[in-house]
Design a protein around this motif. Structure first.
Motif, short mmCIF file in Angstrom:
data_model
loop_
_atom_site.label_atom_id
_atom_site.label_comp_id
_atom_site.label_asym_id
_atom_site.label_seq_id
_atom_site.Cartn_x
_atom_site.Cartn_y
_atom_site.Cartn_z
N ASP A 237 -12.98 4.22 -2.38
CA ASP A 237 -13.98 3.27 -2.84
C ASP A 237 -13.37 2.49 -4.01
OD1 ASP A 237 -16.10 1.89 -3.91
OD2 ASP A 237 -17.51 3.56 -3.83
N VAL A 238 -13.04 1.22 -3.76
CA VAL A 238 -12.36 0.42 -4.79
C VAL A 238 -13.29 -0.63 -5.41
CG1 VAL A 238 -10.06 0.75 -3.81
CG2 VAL A 238 -11.47 -1.16 -3.01
N THR A 239 -14.61 -0.36 -5.33
CA THR A 239 -15.58 -1.30 -5.91
C THR A 239 -15.32 -1.50 -7.40
OG1 THR A 239 -17.21 -0.52 -4.29
CG2 THR A 239 -18.02 -1.83 -6.14
N ASP A 240 -15.22 -0.39 -8.13
CA ASP A 240 -15.00 -0.49 -9.58
C ASP A 240 -13.62 -1.05 -9.90
OD1 ASP A 240 -17.52 0.58 -9.92
OD2 ASP A 240 -16.80 2.64 -10.20
N LEU A 241 -12.64 -0.75 -9.06
CA LEU A 241 -11.29 -1.29 -9.26
C LEU A 241 -11.31 -2.81 -9.14
CD1 LEU A 241 -8.26 -0.49 -9.64
CD2 LEU A 241 -8.06 -0.62 -7.14
N GLU A 242 -12.05 -3.33 -8.19
CA GLU A 242 -12.16 -4.77 -8.01
C GLU A 242 -12.91 -5.42 -9.17
OE1 GLU A 242 -11.10 -7.05 -4.77
OE2 GLU A 242 -9.82 -5.82 -6.03
N VAL A 243 -13.90 -4.72 -9.73
CA VAL A 243 -14.60 -5.23 -10.91
C VAL A 243 -13.62 -5.32 -12.09
CG1 VAL A 243 -16.38 -4.72 -12.64
CG2 VAL A 243 -16.87 -4.41 -10.19
N LEU A 244 -12.81 -4.26 -12.28
CA LEU A 244 -11.82 -4.26 -13.35
C LEU A 244 -10.82 -5.39 -13.17
CD1 LEU A 244 -10.39 -3.00 -15.81
CD2 LEU A 244 -9.20 -1.47 -14.20
N ARG A 245 -10.37 -5.59 -11.95
CA ARG A 245 -9.39 -6.65 -11.68
C ARG A 245 -9.98 -8.02 -12.02
NH1 ARG A 245 -7.55 -9.93 -7.36
NH2 ARG A 245 -9.26 -9.26 -5.99
N ALA A 246 -11.24 -8.24 -11.63
CA ALA A 246 -11.89 -9.52 -11.93
C ALA A 246 -12.01 -9.73 -13.44
CB ALA A 246 -13.26 -9.58 -11.27
N GLN A 247 -12.32 -8.66 -14.18
CA GLN A 247 -12.43 -8.77 -15.64
C GLN A 247 -11.08 -9.10 -16.27
OE1 GLN A 247 -14.09 -4.92 -16.53
NE2 GLN A 247 -16.21 -5.61 -16.30
#
Length: 437
Positions: A237-247
């Motif tokens: 589950d890379v949902t939070d990873l994608e949020v971090l990348r966007a930030q």
């Protein structure tokens, strides 16, 4: 006039021969000093050959895809006057066999050409005229006779329309009196969608497998033949990873835009110290496994010539932005053919990613003599059951990505591979840990 023989030089790396990839000059062409005349490929890289003299090409070693031994004749050039002594000495020095390389085959004709022969223009013309004529090419196989059909009744307009559509009128059944009309043609097409394309297939094409494509074929065949592969796939589950990348991207300033690859590589480097059997190379002839401390990460890059794997040196010592820069630099060097031999060798582990084409799961082939290869797959959105901080389970839209790994079962156990991927998964699903030293 004089004839200068340019022999295949020793270009290091302990090689005994190189492959002709592309001729830039042919027999009869004029060539200038320092002008590139052929590209030669070793096991490591493509190397252009440059002429040390001005002149006219009299003879070449072979065609594209042929192998030329170190020290063997590559090209014979006719020059004005005598060949400078320093050119002769330099050419002789460059063709000395490297330590450990196989000696060039002894051939009287080749040995005679090694010497610079001084002669007048008429001698050169006589020598060319005395060369045996090439064997005539075999006559082409005659095309098969077309199938003869019974005479079909149709107006010229219907015949022209059928020809333009690629339709064989013999296959169209007329509705009445045996004559094919436009309505019959329309009905035939409605029941045979795409018939025109199918009736006119593209001509067969034969393409010789040479250069990079041949190296890839040989390396992949050797890997599958010698390595007992096994693959393991896990969902992350890379949902939070994608949020971090966007930030990170929203506050990057003049830094390069981050893809998921630098984050994945950082997570891999943080996981490997606990699983040294993954970051290793296996010399099966010596029976020795070398577990490497530094992570020299191979990065599979698609190019017009085929798949190439430039290496990110000491990936474990680079931050996200440095990795992003190096990924971009090496990918561009691989695509435009400027990657050096050093940048294409020495990997200890490879990552191969097809980006948005990554599919659900992959079973990548190991880049021998490495013992593992990791393949991130496509990120997809899917509903999942998620337990919130209040302990209540609910359905949420999440971003999921499968991680595939293939390993050499001679030196990596299934338990080790699965444990490594599970540890990697924990970092990807708790991405704050990736940024903690």
């Amino acid at each position: 006039m004089a004839k200068f023989t340019f022999n295949m030089p020793d270009i290091g790396e302990g090689i005994a021969e190189a492959e002709i990839v592309q001729w830039h000059k042919q027999v009869g062409d004029q060539i200038s000093e320092d002008e590139e005349f052929v590209d030669m490929m070793t096991d490591k890289a493509t190397v252009p050959m440059e002429s040390p003299v001005n002149g006219k090409i009299l003879e070449i070693a072979g065609g594209e895809g042929d192998m030329v031994s170190i020290g063997s004749m590559l090209v014979v050039i006719e020059v004005e006057g005598e060949v400078p002594e320093d050119v002769v000495e330099e050419a002789a020095a460059e063709t000395e066999a490297a330590p450990g390389s196989a000696p060039a085959p002894k051939d009287e004709a080749v040995e005679e050409r090694i010497e610079v022969e001084n002669s007048d223009a008429s001698d050169a013309d006589d020598a060319l005229a005395a060369d045996p004529k090439p064997e005539p090419l075999p006559a082409p196989t005659p095309a098969p006779e077309p199938v003869q059909h019974a005479k079909v009744l149709a107006t010229p307009a219907v015949r022209k329309r059928a020809k333009d559509l690629g339709v064989d009128l013999a296959q169209v059944k007329p509705a009445e009196d045996g004559r094919v009309r436009h309505g019959d043609l329309d009905q035939f097409l409605s029941y045979n969608a795409g018939y025109g394309a199918a009736a006119s297939p593209r001509a067969d094409e034969e393409k010789k497998v040479i250069g990079m494509r041949r190296r890839i074929a040989e390396n992949m065949a050797a890997s599958k033949r010698n390595i007992p592969h096994f693959s393991y796939v896990e969902e992350c589950d890379v949902t939070d990873l994608e949020v971090l990348r966007a930030q990170l991207n929203s506050n990057r300033g003049d830094k390069p835009k981050l893809t998921i690859l630098p984050l994945l590589i950082t997570a891999i480097c943080k996981t490997l110290p606990d699983f040294p059997m993954i970051n290793a190379r296996y010399d099966d002839e010596a029976g020795v496994v070398t577990r490497h401390g530094a992570v020299n990460l191979g990065m599979a890059a698609q190019t017009d010539a085929g798949l190439m794997v430039p290496v990110i040196r000491n990936a474990q010592a680079q931050n996200l932005w440095q990795l992003a820069n190096e990924i971009s630099r090496l990918a561009e060097a691989a695509r435009n053919g400027t990657a050096t031999s050093e940048e294409m060798q020495g990997g200890t582990l490879t990552v191969t990613s097809l980006g948005p084409l990554g599919g659900v799961a992959t079973t990548p082939v190991i880049n021998r003599p490495e013992v593992a290869i990791i393949g991130p797959n496509r990120i997809i959105e899917r509903p999942m059951y998620v337990t919130g901080s209040d302990g209540v389970e609910r359905i949420e839209k999440r971003k999921l990505m499968n991680i595939s790994i293939s390993c050499d079962h001679r030196v990596v156990d299934g338990w080790d591979a699965a444990s490594f991927v599970q540890a990697l998964k924990r970092l990807l699903e708790t991405p704050a840990l990736i940024l903690i030293d």
